[in-house]
Design an enzyme around this catalytic site. Structure first.
Site, PDB file in Angstrom:
ATOM      1  N   LYS A 272       0.609  -0.812  -0.296  1.00  0.00           N
ATOM      2  CA  LYS A 272       0.058  -0.728   0.146  1.00  0.00           C
ATOM      3  C   LYS A 272       0.939   1.449   0.050  1.00  0.00           C
ATOM      4  O   LYS A 272       1.767   1.311   0.874  1.00  0.00           O
ATOM      5  CB  LYS A 272      -0.695   0.259   1.249  1.00  0.00           C
ATOM      6  CG  LYS A 272      -2.316   1.226   1.053  1.00  0.00           C
ATOM      7  CD  LYS A 272      -2.352   1.914   2.259  1.00  0.00           C
ATOM      8  CE  LYS A 272      -2.285   2.810   2.165  1.00  0.00           C
ATOM      9  NZ  LYS A 272      -2.625   3.669   1.612  1.00  0.00           N
TER      10      LYS A 272
ATOM     11  N   SER B 128       3.977   8.242   9.803  1.00  0.00           N
ATOM     12  CA  SER B 128       4.603   8.619  10.511  1.00  0.00           C
ATOM     13  C   SER B 128       4.256   7.895  12.505  1.00  0.00           C
ATOM     14  O   SER B 128       4.005   7.035  12.296  1.00  0.00           O
ATOM     15  CB  SER B 128       3.738  10.042  10.948  1.00  0.00           C
ATOM     16  OG  SER B 128       1.984   9.046  11.146  1.00  0.00           O
TER      17      SER B 128
ATOM     18  N   GLU C 284       9.112   1.964  10.787  1.00  0.00           N
ATOM     19  CA  GLU C 284      10.717   2.805  10.802  1.00  0.00           C
ATOM     20  C   GLU C 284       9.161   4.418  10.825  1.00  0.00           C
ATOM     21  O   GLU C 284       8.388   4.365   9.425  1.00  0.00           O
ATOM     22  CB  GLU C 284      10.924   2.892   8.992  1.00  0.00           C
ATOM     23  CG  GLU C 284      11.937   1.423   8.996  1.00  0.00           C
ATOM     24  CD  GLU C 284      13.051   1.976   9.496  1.00  0.00           C
ATOM     25  OE1 GLU C 284      13.513   2.484  10.263  1.00  0.00           O
ATOM     26  OE2 GLU C 284      13.484   0.839   9.333  1.00  0.00           O
TER      27      GLU C 284
ATOM     28  N   CYS D 270      12.876  11.728   6.832  1.00  0.00           N
ATOM     29  CA  CYS D 270      13.016  10.924   8.381  1.00  0.00           C
ATOM     30  C   CYS D 270      13.942  10.932   9.149  1.00  0.00           C
ATOM     31  O   CYS D 270      14.154  11.615  10.437  1.00  0.00           O
ATOM     32  CB  CYS D 270      12.609   9.452   8.403  1.00  0.00           C
ATOM     33  SG  CYS D 270      13.615   8.674   7.571  1.00  0.00           S
TER      34      CYS D 270
ATOM     35  N   GLU E  36       8.423  15.924  14.848  1.00  0.00           N
ATOM     36  CA  GLU E  36       9.577  15.991  14.166  1.00  0.00           C
ATOM     37  C   GLU E  36       8.859  17.725  12.958  1.00  0.00           C
ATOM     38  O   GLU E  36       7.258  17.756  12.978  1.00  0.00           O
ATOM     39  CB  GLU E  36       8.960  15.031  13.169  1.00  0.00           C
ATOM     40  CG  GLU E  36       9.395  15.018  11.930  1.00  0.00           C
ATOM     41  CD  GLU E  36       9.327  13.350  11.302  1.00  0.00           C
ATOM     42  OE1 GLU E  36       8.074  12.937  11.637  1.00  0.00           O
ATOM     43  OE2 GLU E  36      10.091  13.107  10.427  1.00  0.00           O
TER      44      GLU E  36
HETATM   45  P1  NAP Z   1       1.549   8.711   7.216  1.00  0.00           P
HETATM   46  O1  NAP Z   1       0.851   9.856   7.073  1.00  0.00           O
HETATM   47  O2  NAP Z   1       1.847   7.756   8.525  1.00  0.00           O
HETATM   48  O3  NAP Z   1       1.789   7.579   5.751  1.00  0.00           O
HETATM   49  C1  NAP Z   1       2.001   6.474   5.869  1.00  0.00           C
HETATM   50  C2  NAP Z   1       1.579   4.913   4.522  1.00  0.00           C
HETATM   51  O4  NAP Z   1       0.432   5.122   5.809  1.00  0.00           O
HETATM   52  C3  NAP Z   1       0.804   5.901   3.837  1.00  0.00           C
HETATM   53  O5  NAP Z   1       0.935   5.176   2.900  1.00  0.00           O
HETATM   54  C4  NAP Z   1      -0.572   5.930   4.523  1.00  0.00           C
HETATM   55  O6  NAP Z   1      -1.564   6.289   3.406  1.00  0.00           O
HETATM   56  C5  NAP Z   1      -0.415   4.966   5.959  1.00  0.00           C
HETATM   57  N1  NAP Z   1      -1.869   5.006   6.278  1.00  0.00           N
HETATM   58  C6  NAP Z   1      -2.365   6.207   6.460  1.00  0.00           C
HETATM   59  N2  NAP Z   1      -3.108   6.042   8.051  1.00  0.00           N
HETATM   60  C7  NAP Z   1      -2.945   4.195   7.688  1.00  0.00           C
HETATM   61  C8  NAP Z   1      -3.938   3.875   8.809  1.00  0.00           C
HETATM   62  N3  NAP Z   1      -4.558   3.741   9.933  1.00  0.00           N
HETATM   63  N4  NAP Z   1      -3.612   2.252   8.063  1.00  0.00           N
HETATM   64  C9  NAP Z   1      -2.709   1.922   7.488  1.00  0.00           C
HETATM   65  N5  NAP Z   1      -1.559   2.364   6.837  1.00  0.00           N
HETATM   66  C10 NAP Z   1      -2.207   4.094   6.851  1.00  0.00           C
HETATM   67  O7  NAP Z   1       3.087   8.936   6.872  1.00  0.00           O
HETATM   68  P2  NAP Z   1       3.379  10.107   5.342  1.00  0.00           P
HETATM   69  O8  NAP Z   1       3.129  11.137   6.125  1.00  0.00           O
HETATM   70  O9  NAP Z   1       3.741   9.269   4.249  1.00  0.00           O
HETATM   71  O10 NAP Z   1       5.204  10.059   5.614  1.00  0.00           O
HETATM   72  C11 NAP Z   1       5.801  10.960   6.768  1.00  0.00           C
HETATM   73  C12 NAP Z   1       6.395   9.836   8.144  1.00  0.00           C
HETATM   74  O11 NAP Z   1       7.752   9.249   7.662  1.00  0.00           O
HETATM   75  C13 NAP Z   1       7.412  11.125   8.584  1.00  0.00           C
HETATM   76  O12 NAP Z   1       6.520  11.081  10.446  1.00  0.00           O
HETATM   77  C14 NAP Z   1       8.221  10.665   8.346  1.00  0.00           C
HETATM   78  O13 NAP Z   1       9.704  10.866   9.976  1.00  0.00           O
HETATM   79  C15 NAP Z   1       8.295   9.125   8.038  1.00  0.00           C
HETATM   80  N6  NAP Z   1       8.916   8.886   7.693  1.00  0.00           N
HETATM   81  C16 NAP Z   1       9.931   7.735   7.661  1.00  0.00           C
HETATM   82  C17 NAP Z   1      10.531   6.842   7.760  1.00  0.00           C
HETATM   83  C18 NAP Z   1      12.015   6.052   7.884  1.00  0.00           C
HETATM   84  O14 NAP Z   1      12.713   5.029   7.667  1.00  0.00           O
HETATM   85  N7  NAP Z   1      11.741   5.848   9.182  1.00  0.00           N
HETATM   86  C19 NAP Z   1      11.421   7.264   5.743  1.00  0.00           C
HETATM   87  C20 NAP Z   1      10.736   8.571   6.089  1.00  0.00           C
HETATM   88  C21 NAP Z   1       9.356   8.809   6.167  1.00  0.00           C
HETATM   89  P3  NAP Z   1      -1.907   7.270   2.806  1.00  0.00           P
HETATM   90  O15 NAP Z   1      -0.871   7.884   2.377  1.00  0.00           O
HETATM   91  O16 NAP Z   1      -3.308   7.132   2.107  1.00  0.00           O
HETATM   92  O17 NAP Z   1      -2.459   8.306   4.070  1.00  0.00           O
END
Ligand code: NAP
Length: 453
Positions: free
Chosen positions: A157, A211, A230, A264, A358
Site C-alpha cells: 500500500k 509517521s 520505521e 525522516c 518532527e
Molecule cells: P503517514 O501519514 O504515516 O503515511 C504513511 C503510510 O501509512 C501511507 O501509505 C498512508 O496512507 C498509510 N496510512 C495512513 N493511515 C493509515 C492507517 N490507519 N492504517 C494503515 N496505513 C495508514 O506518513 P507520511 O506523511 O506519508 O510520511 C511522513 C512520515 O514518515 C514522517 O513522520 C517521516 O519521518 C516518516 N518516515 C520515516 C522513514 C524511516 O525510514 N524511518 C522514512 C521516511 C518517512 P495515505 O497516504 O493514504 O494516508
C-alpha cells in the site's frame, strides 16, 4: 481512480486504480497462493533483482521525473533517490544470493551428543508493506527488494499522494521476471485500505514506514503479527567550536532543506557551543539564503513545495508559535509564490513544537550549549531516536557521543541526514522498533526453523 497531483502546480500527473477492502482481501489471498506454490527459488529471485537493478539503472531519468511530478521533490534529489534505489535492489540481490541458515553445535552439550542440528531461514509469510510519500521509490524498494530476497510475496500500500513510482517499480520488477502474482498493489486511503490490510489474517509481517502516530496505532491493531516500524524524528546535530562552519553549513543546506525538509532524518535541532554560536548563525543563515526555491522540475532548484498547502501552513504556524515565544528568526519564516522559504530559527524554547516534534518542513533550529556533556543531554532530550550527528575534531568526545547518544545511528563529522542503503537503518524510542537495509530487513522477513537429525 485516484488522481495524483503535482504538489507544485496542482496539475493531474497520473491516475491509479483505487482499491477497497474487497481488493485487499483478494490481494492477500493471491499472495498467500503465491507463497504456497513455492516455485520461485532463491537463484531465480536473485536473478530478478539483479535484472531489475540493471533496468532501473538505465531509467534513472524517467523514474526521477515521476518522483518529482508526484512528490514535488527537486529533480536533482529525485535522481539521487532513483540511483539509491538501484543500490537497494543490488544489495537485495546480494542477500538473495547469500541468504542461508547455520549449524547448531549439538555435540557441545552431553544431551546433544550424536545429533546434528541446523537452522533454516524460511520466509516469514506474506508481507504487508505500507510506505510514505517522501521517498516514493527508494522506500518502496526497501520493502520489495528484501521481501523478494527472503521469499515473501507482498501486498503493497503506497502513499495515496505518491503511488506512481510504486506502480512503475512493480512493473519494472515484472519485466525483470517477477511472477505477476508475487506483488499486488492496493492504493487507497490509509484508514480504509491500510486498516483492512493490517488487520487481515493473511499477512504475517507488517512492514510500515511513516509517521509515529500511524505506526504505533498499527502496532496495537496487529498484536499477533510481526510489525516493523520505521518512523520519524527531530534529528539533532551537535557542532563543537573546533569544527569547520563553512563545511557544516554547506551540508545543512542539503540536510535540512532537500525535499523541503521532508525526510525522516532531516536535520532539525542544531546544538552549537555558545562561544561559537553567533559566528555559526551568520555562516548558516547566509548559506540557507542562497538556496534556490522554485519549480522542482528545474535543475537549479534546491527547495520545492511541501506535499500540500495544509502542511506548509502547519509548519509556518509552528515557526510563528516559536517566534511568539521568544525565538529569533534568522532566515525565511514566510511564504513566497506559494512556497515556504527555507527557514532558520534560533533559541526556540525546547518545549515548542518546532523543537519537540518532527517538523517535516524546511526549518532548522539553532540552540546553544555550554559543555559537551550538556549538548549530549540536550540531544537525547527527545521522544525520538533515529540518527544524531556530531562535528568535532576531538576523538574522545566523538567516542563519548557514540556511547552516550540514544539513537539508532551516531554519525561523526556528518549530518544526521546521511543514510547508506546497506547500513542498519532505524530508530529507538518513538522512532521505531526495527532496522532496514536489505541485510537486516531480510532477517526480519525470515523465521528461523531448527532442524535436527
Ligand atoms: P503517514 O501519514 O504515516 O503515511 C504513511 C503510510 O501509512 C501511507 O501509505 C498512508 O496512507 C498509510 N496510512 C495512513 N493511515 C493509515 C492507517 N490507519 N492504517 C494503515 N496505513 C495508514 O506518513 P507520511 O506523511 O506519508 O510520511 C511522513 C512520515 O514518515 C514522517 O513522520 C517521516 O519521518 C516518516 N518516515 C520515516 C522513514 C524511516 O525510514 N524511518 C522514512 C521516511 C518517512 P495515505 O497516504 O493514504 O494516508
Amino acid at each position: 481512480m485516484i488522481e495524483v497531483r503535482n504538489p507544485y502546480n496542482g496539475e493531474v500527473v497520473g491516475t491509479v486504480p483505487r482499491s477497497g477492502a474487497a481488493d485487499v482481501d483478494a490481494a492477500c489471498r493471491t499472495a498467500e497462493a503465491a507463497l504456497r506454490r513455492d516455485d520461485f527459488p532463491q537463484h531465480a529471485r536473485a536473478e530478478v533483482l539483479e535484472r531489475a537493478a540493471d533496468l532501473l539503472a538505465d531509467r534513472i531519468e524517467s523514474f526521477a521525473r515521476t518522483i518529482t511530478l508526484e512528490s514535488g521533490k527537486p529533480i536533482r534529489t529525485a535522481k539521487a533517490e532513483a540511483q539509491r534505489a538501484v543500490d537497494t535492489l543490488t544489495f537485495s540481490a546480494a542477500e538473495a544470493r547469500t541468504l542461508a541458515g547455520h549449524m547448531v553445535p549439538m555435540e557441545a552439550s552431553a544431551a546433544g551428543a550424536g545429533r546434528i542440528g541446523f537452522v533454516l531461514r524460511v520466509p516469514v509469510g506474506v508481507v504487508a508493506a505500507i510506505t510514505p510519500f517522501n521517498f516514493p521509490l527508494n522506500l518502496v524498494a526497501h520493502k520489495l527488494g528484501p521481501a523478494i530476497a527472503a521469499g515473501c510475496p507482498v501486498v503493497l500500500k503506497p502513499a495515496t499522494a505518491t503511488p506512481l513510482s510504486a506502480f512503475a517499480l512493480v512493473e519494472l520488477l515484472e519485466e525483470a521476471g517477477l511472477p505477476e502474482d508475487w506483488i499486488t498493489i492496493v492504493a487507497g486511503r490509509g484508514d480504509e485500505v491500510g486498516d483492512a490490510l493490517v488487520t487481515h489474517p493473511v499477512p504475517a509481517l507488517v512492514s510500515f514506514t511513516g509517521s509515529p502516530a500511524v505506526g504505533w496505532r498499527i502496532r496495537s491493531l496487529a498484536p499477533h503479527k510481526k510489525v516493523s516500524l520505521e518512523l520519524g524524528s527531530n534529528s539533532p546535530l551537535i557542532v563543537e567550536p573546533d569544527a569547520d562552519f563553512t563545511t557544516i553549513a554547506a551540508k545543512v543546506k542539503v540536510a535540512g532543506f532537500s525535499h523541503a525538509g521532508q525526510s525522516c532524518i532531516s536535520t532539525q535541532r542544531i546544538f552549537v557551543h555558545r562561544n561559537a554560536k553567533p559566528e555559526f548563525e551568520r555562516v548558516l543563515s547566509e548559506a540557507v539564503e542562497s538556496l534556490v526555491v522554485g519549480d522542482p522540475m528545474e535543475e537549479a532548484t534546491d527547495v520545492g513545495p511541501l506535499i500540500s498547502e495544509a502542511e506548509a501552513k502547519r509548519v509556518l504556524d509552528w515557526v510563528e508559535e516559536a517566534v511568539g515565544q521568544g525565538a529569533r528568526l534568522l532566515a525565511g519564516g514566510r511564504m513566497e509564490d506559494g512556497l515556504l522559504l527555507p527557514t532558520v530559527v534560533a533559541d526556540a524554547p525546547l518545549d515548542v513544537d518546532l523543537c519537540a516534534r518532527e517538523v517535516f518542513g524546511p526549518v532548522v533550529v539553532v540552540l546553544g550549549y555550554d559543555s559537551f556533556d550538556q549538548a549530549l543531554e540536550l540531544a537525547n532530550r527527545s521522544d525520538f531516536g533515529l540518527h544524531a550527528g556530531v562535528f568535532t575534531n576531538d576523538l574522545d568526545k566523538a567516542l563519548l557521543a557514540a556511547r552516550t547518544l540514544e539513537f539508532g545511528g551516531v554519525l561523526i563529522n556528518e549530518v544526521p541526514t546521511y543514510r547508506a542503503d546497506q547500513q542498519p537503518y532505524g530508530g529507538v524510542k518513538q522512532s521505531g522498533n526495527t532496522r532496514e537495509g536489505p541485510h537486516y530487513a531480510v532477517r526480519e522477513m525470515t523465521d528461523l526453523r531448527f532442524v535436527m537429525f
